[in-house]
Design a protein around this motif. Structure first.
Motif, PDB file in Angstrom:
ATOM      1  N   HIS A  56       0.837  -1.190   0.000  1.00 31.68           N
ATOM      2  CA  HIS A  56       0.000   0.000   0.000  1.00 31.68           C
ATOM      3  C   HIS A  56       0.882   1.254   0.000  1.00 31.68           C
ATOM      4  O   HIS A  56       2.109   1.165   0.190  1.00 31.68           O
ATOM      5  CB  HIS A  56      -0.959  -0.010   1.194  1.00 31.68           C
ATOM      6  CG  HIS A  56      -0.296  -0.193   2.521  1.00 31.68           C
ATOM      7  ND1 HIS A  56       0.517   0.767   3.088  1.00 31.68           N
ATOM      8  CD2 HIS A  56      -0.328  -1.227   3.409  1.00 31.68           C
ATOM      9  CE1 HIS A  56       0.962   0.354   4.258  1.00 31.68           C
ATOM     10  NE2 HIS A  56       0.467  -0.857   4.486  1.00 31.68           N
TER      11      HIS A  56
ATOM     12  N   THR B  82     -10.231  -4.512   7.561  1.00 29.07           N
ATOM     13  CA  THR B  82     -11.293  -4.064   8.458  1.00 29.07           C
ATOM     14  C   THR B  82     -11.327  -4.916   9.714  1.00 29.07           C
ATOM     15  O   THR B  82     -11.477  -4.409  10.834  1.00 29.07           O
ATOM     16  CB  THR B  82     -12.661  -4.123   7.748  1.00 29.07           C
ATOM     17  OG1 THR B  82     -12.627  -3.308   6.572  1.00 29.07           O
ATOM     18  CG2 THR B  82     -13.772  -3.630   8.656  1.00 29.07           C
TER      19      THR B  82
ATOM     20  N   ARG C 266      -8.733  -4.027  12.361  1.00 25.22           N
ATOM     21  CA  ARG C 266      -9.009  -2.796  13.116  1.00 25.22           C
ATOM     22  C   ARG C 266      -9.955  -3.043  14.295  1.00 25.22           C
ATOM     23  O   ARG C 266     -10.017  -2.222  15.198  1.00 25.22           O
ATOM     24  CB  ARG C 266      -9.608  -1.734  12.198  1.00 25.22           C
ATOM     25  CG  ARG C 266      -8.770  -1.365  10.975  1.00 25.22           C
ATOM     26  CD  ARG C 266      -7.523  -0.584  11.311  1.00 25.22           C
ATOM     27  NE  ARG C 266      -6.458  -1.375  11.895  1.00 25.22           N
ATOM     28  CZ  ARG C 266      -5.602  -2.133  11.190  1.00 25.22           C
ATOM     29  NH1 ARG C 266      -5.712  -2.225   9.895  1.00 25.22           N
ATOM     30  NH2 ARG C 266      -4.626  -2.783  11.816  1.00 25.22           N
TER      31      ARG C 266
ATOM     32  N   ASP D 260      -6.075   5.933  14.803  1.00 26.92           N
ATOM     33  CA  ASP D 260      -7.334   6.195  14.104  1.00 26.92           C
ATOM     34  C   ASP D 260      -7.928   4.922  13.501  1.00 26.92           C
ATOM     35  O   ASP D 260      -8.717   4.979  12.544  1.00 26.92           O
ATOM     36  CB  ASP D 260      -7.109   7.236  13.002  1.00 26.92           C
ATOM     37  CG  ASP D 260      -8.339   8.101  12.756  1.00 26.92           C
ATOM     38  OD1 ASP D 260      -9.221   8.129  13.627  1.00 26.92           O
ATOM     39  OD2 ASP D 260      -8.416   8.723  11.681  1.00 26.92           O
ATOM     40  N   GLY D 261      -7.546   3.771  14.059  1.00 21.69           N
ATOM     41  CA  GLY D 261      -7.970   2.496  13.480  1.00 21.69           C
ATOM     42  C   GLY D 261      -9.466   2.276  13.494  1.00 21.69           C
ATOM     43  O   GLY D 261     -10.038   1.761  12.524  1.00 21.69           O
ATOM     44  N   ARG D 262     -10.132   2.682  14.584  1.00 15.08           N
ATOM     45  CA  ARG D 262     -11.563   2.442  14.661  1.00 15.08           C
ATOM     46  C   ARG D 262     -12.343   3.278  13.647  1.00 15.08           C
ATOM     47  O   ARG D 262     -13.320   2.813  13.062  1.00 15.08           O
ATOM     48  CB  ARG D 262     -12.061   2.707  16.090  1.00 15.08           C
ATOM     49  CG  ARG D 262     -13.497   2.267  16.345  1.00 15.08           C
ATOM     50  CD  ARG D 262     -13.736   0.801  15.947  1.00 15.08           C
ATOM     51  NE  ARG D 262     -12.776  -0.102  16.500  1.00 15.08           N
ATOM     52  CZ  ARG D 262     -12.865  -0.636  17.729  1.00 15.08           C
ATOM     53  NH1 ARG D 262     -13.862  -0.302  18.510  1.00 15.08           N
ATOM     54  NH2 ARG D 262     -11.945  -1.499  18.142  1.00 15.08           N
ATOM     55  N   ARG D 263     -11.917   4.516  13.415  1.00 14.70           N
ATOM     56  CA  ARG D 263     -12.580   5.330  12.396  1.00 14.70           C
ATOM     57  C   ARG D 263     -12.426   4.687  11.026  1.00 14.70           C
ATOM     58  O   ARG D 263     -13.373   4.648  10.222  1.00 14.70           O
ATOM     59  CB  ARG D 263     -12.004   6.745  12.377  1.00 14.70           C
ATOM     60  CG  ARG D 263     -12.701   7.678  11.383  1.00 14.70           C
ATOM     61  CD  ARG D 263     -11.925   8.966  11.172  1.00 14.70           C
ATOM     62  NE  ARG D 263     -10.612   8.737  10.596  1.00 14.70           N
ATOM     63  CZ  ARG D 263     -10.421   8.514   9.284  1.00 14.70           C
ATOM     64  NH1 ARG D 263     -11.442   8.484   8.440  1.00 14.70           N
ATOM     65  NH2 ARG D 263      -9.186   8.337   8.819  1.00 14.70           N
ATOM     66  N   LEU D 264     -11.227   4.161  10.744  1.00 12.39           N
ATOM     67  CA  LEU D 264     -11.006   3.479   9.471  1.00 12.39           C
ATOM     68  C   LEU D 264     -11.883   2.245   9.354  1.00 12.39           C
ATOM     69  O   LEU D 264     -12.425   1.946   8.285  1.00 12.39           O
ATOM     70  CB  LEU D 264      -9.527   3.094   9.346  1.00 12.39           C
ATOM     71  CG  LEU D 264      -8.550   4.243   9.128  1.00 12.39           C
ATOM     72  CD1 LEU D 264      -7.121   3.748   9.242  1.00 12.39           C
ATOM     73  CD2 LEU D 264      -8.779   4.899   7.767  1.00 12.39           C
TER      74      LEU D 264
ATOM     75  N   GLN E 291     -15.282   3.281   8.336  1.00 10.76           N
ATOM     76  CA  GLN E 291     -15.276   3.736   6.934  1.00 10.76           C
ATOM     77  C   GLN E 291     -15.245   2.542   5.992  1.00 10.76           C
ATOM     78  O   GLN E 291     -15.987   2.489   5.001  1.00 10.76           O
ATOM     79  CB  GLN E 291     -14.058   4.629   6.707  1.00 10.76           C
ATOM     80  CG  GLN E 291     -13.845   5.050   5.261  1.00 10.76           C
ATOM     81  CD  GLN E 291     -12.545   5.818   5.073  1.00 10.76           C
ATOM     82  OE1 GLN E 291     -12.151   6.614   5.922  1.00 10.76           O
ATOM     83  NE2 GLN E 291     -11.863   5.573   3.977  1.00 10.76           N
ATOM     84  N   TRP E 292     -14.384   1.565   6.289  1.00  9.38           N
ATOM     85  CA  TRP E 292     -14.245   0.402   5.407  1.00  9.38           C
ATOM     86  C   TRP E 292     -15.480  -0.493   5.456  1.00  9.38           C
ATOM     87  O   TRP E 292     -15.836  -1.099   4.436  1.00  9.38           O
ATOM     88  CB  TRP E 292     -12.986  -0.366   5.774  1.00  9.38           C
ATOM     89  CG  TRP E 292     -11.723   0.398   5.503  1.00  9.38           C
ATOM     90  CD1 TRP E 292     -11.567   1.402   4.608  1.00  9.38           C
ATOM     91  CD2 TRP E 292     -10.462   0.221   6.130  1.00  9.38           C
ATOM     92  NE1 TRP E 292     -10.270   1.875   4.624  1.00  9.38           N
ATOM     93  CE2 TRP E 292      -9.565   1.169   5.555  1.00  9.38           C
ATOM     94  CE3 TRP E 292      -9.982  -0.619   7.125  1.00  9.38           C
ATOM     95  CZ2 TRP E 292      -8.241   1.277   5.947  1.00  9.38           C
ATOM     96  CZ3 TRP E 292      -8.649  -0.527   7.523  1.00  9.38           C
ATOM     97  CH2 TRP E 292      -7.786   0.407   6.930  1.00  9.38           C
TER      98      TRP E 292
ATOM     99  N   GLU F 122     -17.837   0.857   2.994  1.00  3.67           N
ATOM    100  CA  GLU F 122     -17.458   0.479   1.630  1.00  3.67           C
ATOM    101  C   GLU F 122     -17.881  -0.949   1.323  1.00  3.67           C
ATOM    102  O   GLU F 122     -18.371  -1.236   0.231  1.00  3.67           O
ATOM    103  CB  GLU F 122     -15.939   0.624   1.439  1.00  3.67           C
ATOM    104  CG  GLU F 122     -15.452   2.069   1.464  1.00  3.67           C
ATOM    105  CD  GLU F 122     -13.965   2.176   1.207  1.00  3.67           C
ATOM    106  OE1 GLU F 122     -13.455   1.372   0.389  1.00  3.67           O
ATOM    107  OE2 GLU F 122     -13.310   3.035   1.812  1.00  3.67           O
TER     108      GLU F 122
END
Length: 261
Positions: free
Chosen positions: A176, A235, A238, A247-251, A254-255, A258
């Motif tokens: 990534h 996901t 996290r 910021d893992g929980r926000r990600l 978000q995922w 998706e």
């Protein structure tokens, strides 16, 4: 040992190894603090990656990097894994990053890395081992206590999808943008500890979507399946109660959105 004590011990271990090797260290700068502590050592300007000694991936990463000297990967400053006070320390060349890598350059660097990895004869895990690890994490509600059950079922169902019918080779595993530096020497990949065997589309699924437009001979149906699989895996990580990604929980939220879409 709490996190602060762990980090202090890791810094002390890196300083001790640098001193033994004659590298001048007046100060250290934290580059990343997650499952490993990554430090810039100054003024010698060497990058130290420090992990608990129970982490046995360091030797694998060193061995692989030593065999990829003609590929676009970060260079080693020391060809050894150094053990000190319960930590393993590896030393790498420090590179200043010049910002994002253009999609065409990204694809070219990844294709060059894959070409080099096809020449490497080294035992590696299969990418499905990581899928199975994510499945075990989802099955362990004590480790993922805050994950809503509807979302757990979505992740479980997504991770059941198989990716087959492809030629396989050694892969980076997580190429990534955070693991590709835009340096004065061109794009260079870092963090080889996640290397595994699988189809090239599994690696491309970690890159920005437009990178695949510049990579030769991509199976786009397989790539789409790999993207969904990778999204479900990252996901799941996290939601691990021990996850340390900032910021893992926000990600994670978000995922999940998706995946639902």
């Amino acid at each position: 040992m709490n996190t602060a004590e762990m980090d202090n011990g890791a810094v002390a271990a890196a300083r001790s190894v640098a001193d033994e090797l004659g590298l001048a260290v007046d100060r250290t700068v934290v580059v990343q603090d997650s499952n490993k502590l990554t430090l810039r050592l100054l003024p010698c300007d060497v990058l130290a990656r420090v992990a608990p000694a129970t982490d046995q991936v360091a030797q694998f990463e060193i061995d692989l990097a030593a065999r990829l000297t003609d590929s676009p990967v970060a260079a080693l400053e020391s060809p050894h894994v150094h053990e000190r006070d319960g930590f393993v320390v590896t030393l790498w060349t420090y590179y200043e990053s010049r910002g994002p890598v253009a999609p065409a350059d990204y694809a070219e660097a990844l294709a060059q890395l894959h070409a080099g990895m096809r020449e490497v004869d080294i035992p590696t895990p299969h990418f499905t081992d990581r899928v199975e690890a994510a499945q075990r994490l989802l099955a362990d509600r004590d480790r993922t206590p805050e994950l809503p059950e509807d979302d757990r079922r979505l992740l479980v169902d997504t991770l059941r999808h198989e990716i087959g019918g492809a030629d396989e080779q050694v892969l980076h595993g997580e190429p990534h943008p955070g693991n590709l530096l835009n340096t004065a020497h061109g794009p260079l990949f870092i963090d080889l500890e996640t290397c595994c065997r699988g189809p090239i589309e599994f690696d491309l699924a970690h890159a920005p979507k437009d990178v695949a437009d510049h990579y030769p001979d991509v199976d786009h149906d397989r790539l789409q399946a790999c993207r969904r699989l990778v999204l479900a895996m990252i996901t799941t990580w996290r939601w691990d109660r021990d996850d340390q990604l900032p910021d893992g929980r926000r990600l994670a939220e978000q995922w999940l959105c998706e995946l639902r879409s």
